[in-house]
Each structure stands twice: as C-alpha cells, then as structure tokens.
Design an enzyme around this catalytic site. Structure first.
Site, PDB file in Angstrom:
ATOM      1  N   ARG A   1     -22.498  21.612   3.499  1.00 27.97           N
ATOM      2  CA  ARG A   1     -23.587  22.188   4.281  1.00 27.97           C
ATOM      3  C   ARG A   1     -24.489  23.015   3.360  1.00 27.97           C
ATOM      4  O   ARG A   1     -24.077  23.461   2.296  1.00 27.97           O
ATOM      5  CB  ARG A   1     -23.027  23.072   5.391  1.00 27.97           C
ATOM      6  CG  ARG A   1     -22.047  22.358   6.328  1.00 27.97           C
ATOM      7  CD  ARG A   1     -21.420  23.345   7.297  1.00 27.97           C
ATOM      8  NE  ARG A   1     -20.484  22.701   8.227  1.00 27.97           N
ATOM      9  CZ  ARG A   1     -19.172  22.586   8.016  1.00 27.97           C
ATOM     10  NH1 ARG A   1     -18.632  23.084   6.908  1.00 27.97           N
ATOM     11  NH2 ARG A   1     -18.397  21.989   8.909  1.00 27.97           N
TER      12      ARG A   1
ATOM     13  N   LYS B   1     -17.059  26.870   7.518  1.00 25.58           N
ATOM     14  CA  LYS B   1     -17.050  27.553   8.806  1.00 25.58           C
ATOM     15  C   LYS B   1     -15.700  28.217   9.029  1.00 25.58           C
ATOM     16  O   LYS B   1     -14.664  27.680   8.657  1.00 25.58           O
ATOM     17  CB  LYS B   1     -17.343  26.552   9.925  1.00 25.58           C
ATOM     18  CG  LYS B   1     -18.793  26.076   9.964  1.00 25.58           C
ATOM     19  CD  LYS B   1     -19.043  25.202  11.182  1.00 25.58           C
ATOM     20  CE  LYS B   1     -20.515  24.818  11.288  1.00 25.58           C
ATOM     21  NZ  LYS B   1     -20.776  23.978  12.483  1.00 25.58           N
TER      22      LYS B   1
ATOM     23  N   HIS C   1     -29.119  18.007   6.344  1.00 25.03           N
ATOM     24  CA  HIS C   1     -27.993  17.546   7.155  1.00 25.03           C
ATOM     25  C   HIS C   1     -27.952  16.026   7.186  1.00 25.03           C
ATOM     26  O   HIS C   1     -26.882  15.428   7.340  1.00 25.03           O
ATOM     27  CB  HIS C   1     -28.079  18.114   8.578  1.00 25.03           C
ATOM     28  CG  HIS C   1     -26.749  18.468   9.144  1.00 25.03           C
ATOM     29  ND1 HIS C   1     -25.949  19.461   8.602  1.00 25.03           N
ATOM     30  CD2 HIS C   1     -26.036  17.947  10.180  1.00 25.03           C
ATOM     31  CE1 HIS C   1     -24.826  19.552   9.292  1.00 25.03           C
ATOM     32  NE2 HIS C   1     -24.849  18.639  10.244  1.00 25.03           N
TER      33      HIS C   1
ATOM     34  N   ARG D   1     -25.866  15.033   4.374  1.00 25.67           N
ATOM     35  CA  ARG D   1     -24.444  15.202   4.711  1.00 25.67           C
ATOM     36  C   ARG D   1     -23.955  13.994   5.517  1.00 25.67           C
ATOM     37  O   ARG D   1     -22.881  13.439   5.237  1.00 25.67           O
ATOM     38  CB  ARG D   1     -24.277  16.504   5.500  1.00 25.67           C
ATOM     39  CG  ARG D   1     -22.859  16.789   5.997  1.00 25.67           C
ATOM     40  CD  ARG D   1     -22.846  18.220   6.569  1.00 25.67           C
ATOM     41  NE  ARG D   1     -21.692  18.500   7.401  1.00 25.67           N
ATOM     42  CZ  ARG D   1     -20.505  18.905   6.944  1.00 25.67           C
ATOM     43  NH1 ARG D   1     -20.322  19.020   5.637  1.00 25.67           N
ATOM     44  NH2 ARG D   1     -19.513  19.171   7.759  1.00 25.67           N
TER      45      ARG D   1
ATOM     46  N   HIS E   1     -14.386  19.376   8.528  1.00 28.07           N
ATOM     47  CA  HIS E   1     -14.319  19.345   9.988  1.00 28.07           C
ATOM     48  C   HIS E   1     -12.969  19.839  10.465  1.00 28.07           C
ATOM     49  O   HIS E   1     -11.923  19.419   9.944  1.00 28.07           O
ATOM     50  CB  HIS E   1     -14.530  17.922  10.511  1.00 28.07           C
ATOM     51  CG  HIS E   1     -15.943  17.445  10.408  1.00 28.07           C
ATOM     52  ND1 HIS E   1     -16.291  16.104  10.402  1.00 28.07           N
ATOM     53  CD2 HIS E   1     -17.106  18.128  10.325  1.00 28.07           C
ATOM     54  CE1 HIS E   1     -17.595  15.993  10.309  1.00 28.07           C
ATOM     55  NE2 HIS E   1     -18.114  17.194  10.269  1.00 28.07           N
TER      56      HIS E   1
ATOM     57  N   TYR F   1     -18.795   8.974  12.472  1.00 24.21           N
ATOM     58  CA  TYR F   1     -19.308   8.228  11.334  1.00 24.21           C
ATOM     59  C   TYR F   1     -18.770   6.803  11.291  1.00 24.21           C
ATOM     60  O   TYR F   1     -19.379   5.925  10.683  1.00 24.21           O
ATOM     61  CB  TYR F   1     -18.987   8.963  10.032  1.00 24.21           C
ATOM     62  CG  TYR F   1     -19.696  10.286   9.952  1.00 24.21           C
ATOM     63  CD1 TYR F   1     -21.073  10.350   9.755  1.00 24.21           C
ATOM     64  CD2 TYR F   1     -19.003  11.483  10.118  1.00 24.21           C
ATOM     65  CE1 TYR F   1     -21.733  11.563   9.722  1.00 24.21           C
ATOM     66  CE2 TYR F   1     -19.656  12.698  10.085  1.00 24.21           C
ATOM     67  CZ  TYR F   1     -21.021  12.729   9.886  1.00 24.21           C
ATOM     68  OH  TYR F   1     -21.674  13.928   9.864  1.00 24.21           O
TER      69      TYR F   1
END
Length: 306
Positions: free
Chosen positions: A157, A181, A252, A255, A278, A287
């Site tokens: 990110r 995150k 993004h 990404r 994730h 994906y």
C-alpha cells in the site's frame, strides 16, 4: 458532542480511548470507527435513547435502514454494520451494557466489483517510459522509477511504501519489511528490476536531496523530508497518464495488478495473501476472479469454437 447528551458523549470518549490506546489503531481507522458510531448515537438520540445500554437490535436495524433510504451504497452499509457490531461487542465486554445487541446484526451483502488491473505489456510500457525519462531529470526520475517498481513488485500500500526506512530494506535478500494495517509487520520480496531501480535512487537521487530532516526514510520529497502519500499518488497518476492507451488506475491499481500477475504466474492464493497483508483469505480470492475473467477473454478471442 454536547447535543448527544452526557451518557453518549462519555461513551464515545471512552471508545476513542479504547481504539487509540488499547487497540493501537491508526488515526484514520479510529476516525472511521468514531464517525460510524457517532452516526448511531445521533440516530438513537433522535429515537429518545439517551443511554447506549438501552439500545436494542431494532435500534441498529432502523439506523441502517435510514442510511439505505438516503442512498448509501451496499459496501458502505456493510462496513457500517461491521463497525456497529464491533462497538456493541465492546459495550458488553467492558460492562457498559448487559447484552451485545449487535451480535445478531447481519451485514448487507456488498456487491464485489472486480478491481481494474493493467496487463503485463502495459506495465512494461509504463516502466520503460519512466526509465527513459531519467536522463532528463536523474533525481526525480530515479525516485519515480523506484516508486513504480516497488509498488508493482511488492503490491504494498502507499502508506506502507512511504513508511519504509533504510533498515527495512534487505538488498542482499531482496525483501522489504513493511508495517501494515493493525500495525502488523510482514516481509515482502521484490525482484531484480526493483532492486536496480532502488539502488539507482539510493546512489544518485537520494543523496542529492537528503537533508538533516530526511532521517532514515527511503523515499524523499524534493525538500528532503519523507515523501508524502499524496506525492506518491500523483507520481503514479502522472506516469500512467504519460503512456497512451494505459488506464490511469493509481497506486491501488498497481497493487491489484501485482496480485493478479502473481496468480496468473502460478502463485498460490495463500502466498499472495501473505504478500498483500490481507487478514482474510476471502479478501484475496477476488483476484482469482480477475484471472478467470482474463482467461475467458483470451479464450473468446483466440479459440475458433469460442
């Protein structure tokens, strides 16, 4: 928060402390949660519920129904429902309510759209064009190429990229350590082209703009400070926009592109999940749909009996 009454104001203050100090969430995440919960507080207050412990499941459902009537998107409603469940669980766990009224709250199913990506050929064009521009501006050129190569190679990110320090980069093993995150750390590999671009920036570009305020930041702005996320986004938009026929997807999009190309190249889903950081494998699974769509498109175009 005075219009909400003393009980709600105190609860919101306590909840902010919990999110910030106990869960150590990022300022952006804390703001997002508080906006969602404040919306619930305002709705409950309009219904005459001035004590958070007096809420019922009907309070939460009527709040979401009101948002839906205002035209909020399904994805927004789903996220809001999740935030409310987290809040009511905290109320019960911390002894501020006898029951977790949000435990039975269902999330509106969000329509998952396939993320837009670039083809491998498009990415080569973008990177080749960025490389060609280095001669005209070696400092900015080497930095921008390093940004593009790292974003595409690692799928990190923007916030993770700008947070990189020099000791986060292991050039001998070709990996970077990023803080994602929830402040979760992970190690992500990158390839030789990204290493070459990074080496060029560290050898030529960074020394030319580094100042005492640079600290250990890998990527710097023109004044020597750590590069701003907005600058990275602008760099990506500018570089993609400079190549005719290439969609301007932003960082993004790179990404998404990295994840899709990994899967198309044979990487397993768990590995891609680790690379992207994730928390849930379900997030990564979208994906596979992108790859399947490309496979179907190629079949329709190439097979005589398609």
């Amino acid at each position: 928060m005075g219009d909400l009454g003393e009980a709600w104001a105190q609860i919101l203050a306590d909840y902010e402390h919990h999110l910030t100090r106990e869960r150590d969430l990022s300022p952006h995440t804390v703001r997002s949660y508080l906006v969602d919960v404040r919306g619930l507080a305002e709705h409950a207050t309009r219904l005459g519920i001035h004590d958070p412990a007096a809420m019922t499941i009907r309070t939460l459902r009527s709040h979401l129904a009101t948002l839906k009537s205002l035209g909020r998107a399904r994805a927004t409603l789903s996220r809001r429902a999740t935030a409310l469940r987290v809040f009511t669980a905290w109320l019960q766990r911390s002894g501020r309510a006898d029951l977790d009224v949000g435990a039975l709250l269902a999330s509106p199913a969000a329509r998952r759209t396939l993320p837009a990506t670039l083809s491998a050929a498009d990415m080569r064009e973008v990177l080749d064009a960025a490389t060609a521009m280095i001669d005209g501006d070696p400092v900015t050129g080497t930095r921008d190429l390093a940004i593009l190569e790292l974003l595409y190679a690692t799928g990190v990110r923007v916030g993770e990229l700008v947070g990189l320090d020099l000791d986060d980069v292991d050039r001998s093993r070709r990996v970077v350590r990023v803080l994602g995150k929830g402040r979760k750390e992970r190690t992500v590999p990158f390839g030789l082209p990204a290493q070459d671009a990074l080496d060029a920036w560290l050898a030529v570009g960074r020394p030319a703009v580094a100042t005492p305020i640079s600290g250990h930041a890998v990527l710097l702005g023109v004044r020597g400070g750590r590069i701003d996320p907005r600058t990275v986004r602008q760099v990506v938009h500018d570089r993609l926009g400079a190549v005719d026929g290439v969609a301007d997807l932003g960082p993004h999009g790179l990404r998404h592109t990295a994840a899709t190309h990994l899967l198309e190249g044979g990487a397993d889903l768990r590995s891609v999940q680790e690379v992207l950081g994730h928390a849930s494998l379900g997030t990564t699974q979208i994906y596979t749909h992108v790859s399947n769509e490309r496979l179907r498109a190629a079949f329709r175009q190439a097979h005589p009996r398609a």
